[in-house]
Design an enzyme around this catalytic site. Structure first.
Site, PDB file in Angstrom:
ATOM      1  N   LYS A 215       0.966  -1.071  -0.223  1.00  0.00           N
ATOM      2  CA  LYS A 215      -0.236   0.164   0.159  1.00  0.00           C
ATOM      3  C   LYS A 215       0.714   1.300   0.002  1.00  0.00           C
ATOM      4  CE  LYS A 215      -3.795  -2.254   2.199  1.00  0.00           C
ATOM      5  NZ  LYS A 215      -4.981  -2.583   2.890  1.00  0.00           N
TER       6      LYS A 215
ATOM      7  N   TYR B  14     -12.181  -3.222  -3.891  1.00  0.00           N
ATOM      8  CA  TYR B  14     -12.809  -2.955  -2.836  1.00  0.00           C
ATOM      9  C   TYR B  14     -13.863  -3.215  -2.343  1.00  0.00           C
ATOM     10  CZ  TYR B  14      -8.215  -2.502   0.023  1.00  0.00           C
ATOM     11  OH  TYR B  14      -6.677  -2.183   0.588  1.00  0.00           O
TER      12      TYR B  14
ATOM     13  N   ASN C  45      -1.618  -0.058   6.266  1.00  0.00           N
ATOM     14  CA  ASN C  45      -1.925  -0.636   7.538  1.00  0.00           C
ATOM     15  C   ASN C  45      -0.617  -1.533   6.372  1.00  0.00           C
ATOM     16  OD1 ASN C  45      -3.342  -1.922   5.559  1.00  0.00           O
ATOM     17  ND2 ASN C  45      -4.449  -3.070   7.095  1.00  0.00           N
TER      18      ASN C  45
ATOM     19  N   HIS D  24      -2.202  -5.516   1.529  1.00  0.00           N
ATOM     20  CA  HIS D  24      -3.487  -6.118   1.166  1.00  0.00           C
ATOM     21  C   HIS D  24      -2.606  -7.999   0.375  1.00  0.00           C
ATOM     22  CE1 HIS D  24      -6.688  -7.465  -0.874  1.00  0.00           C
ATOM     23  NE2 HIS D  24      -6.375  -8.428  -1.483  1.00  0.00           N
TER      24      HIS D  24
ATOM     25  N   GLU E  29      -9.249 -10.727  -7.716  1.00  0.00           N
ATOM     26  CA  GLU E  29      -7.806  -9.567  -7.907  1.00  0.00           C
ATOM     27  C   GLU E  29      -7.217  -9.787  -8.454  1.00  0.00           C
ATOM     28  OE1 GLU E  29      -7.319  -9.588  -3.479  1.00  0.00           O
ATOM     29  OE2 GLU E  29      -9.304  -9.364  -2.639  1.00  0.00           O
TER      30      GLU E  29
HETATM   31  P1  IDP Z   1      -7.841  -7.019   5.179  1.00  0.00           P
HETATM   32  O1  IDP Z   1      -6.704  -5.821   4.573  1.00  0.00           O
HETATM   33  O2  IDP Z   1      -6.885  -8.009   6.355  1.00  0.00           O
HETATM   34  O3  IDP Z   1      -8.189  -8.276   4.141  1.00  0.00           O
HETATM   35  P2  IDP Z   1     -10.628  -5.969   5.444  1.00  0.00           P
HETATM   36  O4  IDP Z   1     -11.822  -5.880   6.265  1.00  0.00           O
HETATM   37  O5  IDP Z   1     -11.209  -6.955   4.079  1.00  0.00           O
HETATM   38  O6  IDP Z   1      -8.613  -6.359   5.678  1.00  0.00           O
HETATM   39  O7  IDP Z   1     -10.080  -4.336   5.250  1.00  0.00           O
HETATM   40  C1  IDP Z   1      -9.670  -4.372   3.987  1.00  0.00           C
HETATM   41  C2  IDP Z   1      -8.550  -2.705   4.037  1.00  0.00           C
HETATM   42  O8  IDP Z   1      -9.544  -1.230   5.156  1.00  0.00           O
HETATM   43  C3  IDP Z   1      -7.681  -2.976   5.717  1.00  0.00           C
HETATM   44  O9  IDP Z   1      -6.829  -3.658   4.732  1.00  0.00           O
HETATM   45  C4  IDP Z   1      -7.897  -1.459   5.759  1.00  0.00           C
HETATM   46  O10 IDP Z   1      -6.615  -0.719   5.025  1.00  0.00           O
HETATM   47  C5  IDP Z   1      -8.829  -0.718   5.889  1.00  0.00           C
HETATM   48  N1  IDP Z   1      -9.889  -1.392   6.783  1.00  0.00           N
HETATM   49  C6  IDP Z   1     -10.661  -1.748   7.729  1.00  0.00           C
HETATM   50  N2  IDP Z   1     -11.515  -1.944   8.457  1.00  0.00           N
HETATM   51  C7  IDP Z   1     -11.304  -0.822   8.944  1.00  0.00           C
HETATM   52  C8  IDP Z   1     -12.168   0.311   9.879  1.00  0.00           C
HETATM   53  O11 IDP Z   1     -12.883  -0.228  10.775  1.00  0.00           O
HETATM   54  N3  IDP Z   1     -11.739   1.809   9.896  1.00  0.00           N
HETATM   55  C9  IDP Z   1     -10.055   2.566   8.495  1.00  0.00           C
HETATM   56  N4  IDP Z   1      -9.835   1.302   7.762  1.00  0.00           N
HETATM   57  C10 IDP Z   1     -10.227   0.287   7.579  1.00  0.00           C
HETATM   58 MG    MG Z   2      -9.400  -7.967   2.772  1.00  0.00          MG
END
Ligand code: IDP
Ligand code: MG
Length: 149
Positions: free
Chosen positions: A9, A49, A112, A115, A126
């Site tokens: 990212k 997404y 974070n 992905h 994807e």
């Molecule tokens: P993942 O990346 O671990 O698969 P997902 O639930 O698919 O997690 O969420 C996609 C991305 O959305 C996350 O990696 C993070 O960057 C963002 N995200 C997920 N939950 C939140 C939230 O509650 N607040 C803000 N950003 C979030």
């Molecule tokens: Mg995800």
């Protein structure tokens, strides 16, 4: 052979962590079969997404992922989807184990770092967003015989 999509990212690229993160995955034995640096456009970000479209953080997520260069990588190897998810750590870096990528390098839930596709079906969907089939290179390495059964 199983394939998965990894995105480094914008925070990873800005923090000079691309090499470190690729290295962690490559050292497992997973093979890079496609790689490109890009600034994601809105359309592709929305598509990638789309499962989160109704979530309150969706707009922020799309803004973040399109805010700067990302590196998209197709990795190949047995069980690469699950294994890469494991070494990424929990979505929220506060909950990610030490030793995982998000545990070692992250603080922010949105920034974070990485992905990784969450299932083989997601990976197929994807990968098509980021790579043409002709851009994925299936090749052998001599070291494969020490890694793959
Ligand atoms: P993942 O990346 O671990 O698969 P997902 O639930 O698919 O997690 O969420 C996609 C991305 O959305 C996350 O990696 C993070 O960057 C963002 N995200 C997920 N939950 C939140 C939230 O509650 N607040 C803000 N950003 C979030
Ligand atoms: Mg995800």
């Amino acid at each position: 052979m199983e394939r998965t999509l990894v995105l480094l990212k914008p925070d990873s690229v800005q923090r000079n962590l691309s090499g470190e993160l690729i290295n962690r995955i490559e050292k497992i034995g997973f093979k890079i079969i496609g790689l490109k640096l890009m600034i994601l456009d809105q359309t592709k970000a929305n598509e990638h997404y789309k499962e989160h479209k109704l979530k309150p953080f969706f707009n922020d997520l799309v803004s973040f992922i399109t805010s700067g260069p990302i590196i998209a990588i197709a990795f190949q190897g047995p069980d690469c989807v699950k294994k890469i998810r494991n070494i990424m750590g929990s979505t929220n870096p506060s909950e990610a184990s030490p030793g995982s990528i998000r545990g070692d390098f992250g603080i922010s839930l949105s920034m974070n770092l990485i992905h990784g596709s969450d299932s083989v079906e997601s990976a197929k969907r994807e990968l098509k967003i980021f790579f043409e089939e002709s851009e994925l290179v299936d090749y052998n390495k001599n070291v494969d015989k020490w890694i793959l059964e």
